[in-house]
Design a protein around this motif. Structure first.
Motif, PDB file in Angstrom:
ATOM      1  N   MET A  81      -5.462 -25.719  -4.968  1.00 18.11           N
ATOM      2  CA  MET A  81      -6.379 -24.604  -5.190  1.00 18.11           C
ATOM      3  C   MET A  81      -5.716 -23.570  -6.069  1.00 18.11           C
ATOM      4  N   SER A  82      -6.441 -23.041  -7.053  1.00 20.20           N
ATOM      5  CA  SER A  82      -5.905 -22.008  -7.920  1.00 20.20           C
ATOM      6  C   SER A  82      -5.609 -20.753  -7.111  1.00 20.20           C
ATOM      7  N   GLU A  83      -4.749 -19.910  -7.662  1.00 16.05           N
ATOM      8  CA  GLU A  83      -4.331 -18.700  -6.966  1.00 16.05           C
ATOM      9  C   GLU A  83      -5.528 -17.794  -6.686  1.00 16.05           C
ATOM     10  N   PHE A  84      -5.603 -17.330  -5.459  1.00 15.18           N
ATOM     11  CA  PHE A  84      -6.684 -16.430  -5.054  1.00 15.18           C
ATOM     12  C   PHE A  84      -6.078 -15.194  -4.434  1.00 15.18           C
ATOM     13  N   THR A  85      -6.521 -14.032  -4.883  1.00  9.67           N
ATOM     14  CA  THR A  85      -6.029 -12.765  -4.350  1.00  9.67           C
ATOM     15  C   THR A  85      -7.027 -12.226  -3.344  1.00  9.67           C
ATOM     16  N   PRO A  86      -6.622 -12.072  -2.093  1.00 13.78           N
ATOM     17  CA  PRO A  86      -7.553 -11.541  -1.078  1.00 13.78           C
ATOM     18  C   PRO A  86      -8.047 -10.157  -1.452  1.00 13.78           C
ATOM     19  N   VAL A  87      -9.225  -9.845  -0.973  1.00 12.41           N
ATOM     20  CA  VAL A  87      -9.826  -8.528  -1.196  1.00 12.41           C
ATOM     21  C   VAL A  87      -9.918  -7.776   0.127  1.00 12.41           C
ATOM     22  N   LEU A  88     -10.637  -8.338   1.074  1.00  5.37           N
ATOM     23  CA  LEU A  88     -10.810  -7.681   2.365  1.00  5.37           C
ATOM     24  C   LEU A  88      -9.515  -7.650   3.164  1.00  5.37           C
ATOM     25  N   LEU A  89      -8.673  -8.664   2.968  1.00  6.68           N
ATOM     26  CA  LEU A  89      -7.415  -8.751   3.694  1.00  6.68           C
ATOM     27  C   LEU A  89      -6.219  -8.455   2.806  1.00  6.68           C
ATOM     28  N   ALA A  90      -6.449  -7.807   1.672  1.00  8.16           N
ATOM     29  CA  ALA A  90      -5.348  -7.438   0.783  1.00  8.16           C
ATOM     30  C   ALA A  90      -4.433  -6.429   1.478  1.00  8.16           C
ATOM     31  N   PRO A  91      -3.132  -6.452   1.167  1.00  4.57           N
ATOM     32  CA  PRO A  91      -2.224  -5.475   1.782  1.00  4.57           C
ATOM     33  C   PRO A  91      -2.679  -4.035   1.593  1.00  4.57           C
ATOM     34  N   SER A  92      -3.272  -3.724   0.451  1.00  5.06           N
ATOM     35  CA  SER A  92      -3.726  -2.353   0.193  1.00  5.06           C
ATOM     36  C   SER A  92      -4.885  -1.949   1.090  1.00  5.06           C
ATOM     37  N   ALA A  93      -5.577  -2.959   1.654  1.00  5.61           N
ATOM     38  CA  ALA A  93      -6.701  -2.662   2.543  1.00  5.61           C
ATOM     39  C   ALA A  93      -6.266  -2.558   3.996  1.00  5.61           C
ATOM     40  N   GLN A  94      -5.093  -3.116   4.315  1.00  7.34           N
ATOM     41  CA  GLN A  94      -4.629  -3.143   5.701  1.00  7.34           C
ATOM     42  C   GLN A  94      -3.851  -1.869   6.023  1.00  7.34           C
ATOM     43  N   VAL A  95      -4.551  -0.756   6.086  1.00  5.10           N
ATOM     44  CA  VAL A  95      -3.905   0.543   6.262  1.00  5.10           C
ATOM     45  C   VAL A  95      -4.247   1.184   7.597  1.00  5.10           C
ATOM     46  N   GLY A  96      -4.882   0.431   8.481  1.00  9.10           N
ATOM     47  CA  GLY A  96      -5.244   0.993   9.773  1.00  9.10           C
ATOM     48  C   GLY A  96      -6.163   2.181   9.603  1.00  9.10           C
ATOM     49  N   ALA A  97      -5.943   3.203  10.408  1.00  8.21           N
ATOM     50  CA  ALA A  97      -6.819   4.378  10.388  1.00  8.21           C
ATOM     51  C   ALA A  97      -6.340   5.469   9.438  1.00  8.21           C
ATOM     52  N   ASN A  98      -5.432   5.141   8.524  1.00  7.17           N
ATOM     53  CA  ASN A  98      -4.875   6.127   7.596  1.00  7.17           C
ATOM     54  C   ASN A  98      -5.788   6.266   6.378  1.00  7.17           C
ATOM     55  N   LEU A  99      -6.635   7.288   6.364  1.00  2.33           N
ATOM     56  CA  LEU A  99      -7.582   7.473   5.269  1.00  2.33           C
ATOM     57  C   LEU A  99      -6.887   7.760   3.960  1.00  2.33           C
ATOM     58  N   GLN A 100      -5.827   8.550   3.994  1.00  2.98           N
ATOM     59  CA  GLN A 100      -5.128   8.875   2.752  1.00  2.98           C
ATOM     60  C   GLN A 100      -4.557   7.626   2.100  1.00  2.98           C
ATOM     61  N   ALA A 101      -4.037   6.707   2.916  1.00  2.64           N
ATOM     62  CA  ALA A 101      -3.514   5.457   2.367  1.00  2.64           C
ATOM     63  C   ALA A 101      -4.634   4.615   1.770  1.00  2.64           C
ATOM     64  N   TRP A 102      -5.810   4.614   2.431  1.00  6.88           N
ATOM     65  CA  TRP A 102      -6.955   3.875   1.892  1.00  6.88           C
ATOM     66  C   TRP A 102      -7.399   4.455   0.553  1.00  6.88           C
ATOM     67  N   LEU A 103      -7.473   5.760   0.463  1.00 10.37           N
ATOM     68  CA  LEU A 103      -7.898   6.402  -0.782  1.00 10.37           C
ATOM     69  C   LEU A 103      -6.860   6.214  -1.887  1.00 10.37           C
ATOM     70  N   ALA A 104      -5.585   6.191  -1.531  1.00 13.97           N
ATOM     71  CA  ALA A 104      -4.530   6.003  -2.525  1.00 13.97           C
ATOM     72  C   ALA A 104      -4.574   4.609  -3.135  1.00 13.97           C
ATOM     73  N   GLY A 105      -5.138   3.648  -2.411  1.00  9.95           N
ATOM     74  CA  GLY A 105      -5.257   2.283  -2.921  1.00  9.95           C
ATOM     75  C   GLY A 105      -6.607   2.010  -3.556  1.00  9.95           C
ATOM     76  N   ASN A 106      -7.230   3.023  -4.118  1.00  6.20           N
ATOM     77  CA  ASN A 106      -8.536   2.946  -4.797  1.00  6.20           C
ATOM     78  C   ASN A 106      -9.713   2.893  -3.833  1.00  6.20           C
ATOM     79  N   GLY A 107      -9.461   3.099  -2.538  1.00  3.57           N
ATOM     80  CA  GLY A 107     -10.571   3.290  -1.626  1.00  3.57           C
ATOM     81  C   GLY A 107     -11.301   4.575  -1.972  1.00  3.57           C
TER      82      GLY A 107
END
Length: 420
Positions: free
Chosen positions: A1-27
């Motif tokens: 399988m060709s390389e696939f980059t997760p979106v929903l489970l990307a490291p930048s999305a796995q920030v728990g309840a930290n809103l600032q971290a979510w916004l810093a990752g383009n949230g």
């Protein structure tokens, strides 16, 4: 399988309840773009072909448009359905616990798109970590400038609450969700009227699954073409597959919509335990048609599985190896459905109980030929007899197992002949 980059489970999305971290990752960019042109939200989802990830695969934009078209000036509701209680399904709890902000942002965009001023995040009470993460995340959103901007765009305050579900399996059916939000027992209701017309307290109501809403901010931020390119063939987007059973590496995998069953089981899942042959898989949880080794190259997407008279459902894949009794596994799952029936519809309550009783008799060697005939007869009589799909799901897995593995049922009777 060709390389696939997760979106929903990307490291930048796995920030728990930290809103600032979510916004810093383009949230937050998805919501900002939605605020800049609310009328473009639903057409964009239509172009992206986002489907409902809670099981039915219904086009998301159609649900949203039906609520948006209802007259304004009244309460409208958006309900995020996180009841998730079916065996083998564990995707929503992971999103809520590890990445609540993408779910909340998707729900806020939904409220803006349909003109809703009431938003409820409906979560299984057994998922304590998910509830704690979600409640903390909600508090942070209420204190952010984007919240005030959204309320201004709506023209009135937005009421957002986290609500614990009944914890019952039936509580995840969309009309049962509505009944729970109203404070009653989660009895499913007949349709029509549909929730878009008469939902909570008779008001227009949108009900979407956690995974569905989690996709929305990414589509708003990156566009419909980007989302389509994540999938394989004619399928669009990515999918969370809950892989469990007799595989070496069970777990939650985000992969392209439309990968093959073979790639999921033998690639991502590492193949079968003890190198036993693959026997079958319960797709979308235990309420769908069984797939066998002949189906290993089928694409895992809504349309391809429908063409096989099966269903992707929630994306749960429960893998069974050779040597495992299909009769016993089906009996276990039908036990679950019988226990989960709310009792509102007598054919469902008594029918699932009788299916369970007959399966247990056959599995334990107490069955006779007439039990098998009775099982087949119930599979003809019960479909469509309930207000929701519980009894239909139970019948589907029984009927499929009889068609695909009828010899196992007959062998149980041959091994333990009792007449009949």
């Amino acid at each position: 399988m060709s390389e696939f980059t997760p979106v929903l489970l990307a490291p930048s999305a796995q920030v728990g309840a930290n809103l600032q971290a979510w916004l810093a990752g383009n949230g937050g960019l998805g919501l900002r773009r939605a605020l800049s042109d609310p009328a473009a939200i639903i057409p964009l989802l239509r172009q992206a072909d986002l489907r409902g990830m809670g099981g039915a695969g219904f086009p998301t934009w159609r649900k949203w448009a039906a609520v948006a078209e209802q007259p304004g000036g009244q309460d409208k509701y958006v309900l995020c359905n996180g009841n998730e209680d079916e065996p083998g399904t564990f995707k929503d709890r992971v999103l809520l616990e590890r990445s609540p902000h993408q779910v909340i942002e998707g729900a806020l965009i939904a409220a803006l798109a349909v003109g809703a001023n009431q938003l409820r995040l409906y979560v299984n009470p057994h998922q304590r970590a998910s509830l704690a993460s979600l409640r903390e995340a909600v508090q942070q959103w209420r204190q952010h400038a984007l919240w005030d901007e959204l309320c201004g765009a709506l023209g009135r305050p937005l009421e957002l609450h986290v609500v614990e579900s009944s914890g019952l399996y039936i509580g995840g059916e969309e009309t049962a969700v509505i009944a729970s939000i109203e404070g009653g027992f989660p009895f499913p209701r007949s349709k029509p009227p549909y929730p878009a017309e008469q939902g909570v307290d008779g008001r227009p109501t949108l009900v979407n699954n956690v995974e569905t809403l989690a996709n929305v901010p990414h589509i708003l931020r990156n566009g419909a073409d980007w989302y389509a390119a994540l999938g394989r063939g004619q399928a669009h987007g990515s999918k969370l597959y809950s892989l469990s059973g007799d595989v070496l590496r069970p777990g939650l995998y985000e992969l392209p919509m439309g990968i093959s069953l073979r790639e999921l089981v033998f690639g991502q899942g590492g193949g079968m335990l003890l190198d036993r042959p693959f026997k079958a898989v319960f797709t979308g949880g235990p309420s769908n048609t069984l797939l066998t080794a002949a189906d290993l190259d089928v694409a895992l997407d809504f349309d391809s599985l429908r063409d096989r008279h099966s269903s992707l459902g929630t994306g749960a894949m429960i893998v069974i190896s050779a040597g495992t009794s299909i009769v016993r596994k089906v009996a276990e799952y039908v036990d679950f459905f019988a226990a989960g029936s709310c009792g509102q519809c007598p054919p469902c309550k008594t029918g699932t109980y009788q299916l369970s009783r007959l399966l247990r008799r056959i599995d334990t060697g107490s069955g006779v030929t007439k039990d098998l005939r009775a099982l087949e007869s119930l599979c003809e009589l019960l479909p469509g007899s309930g207000r929701c799909a519980l009894v239909d799901g139970a019948v589907t897995v029984v009927r499929s197992s009889l068609e695909q593995f009828g010899d196992e049922y007959r062998q149980q009777l041959l091994d333990y002949p009792r007449g009949g």
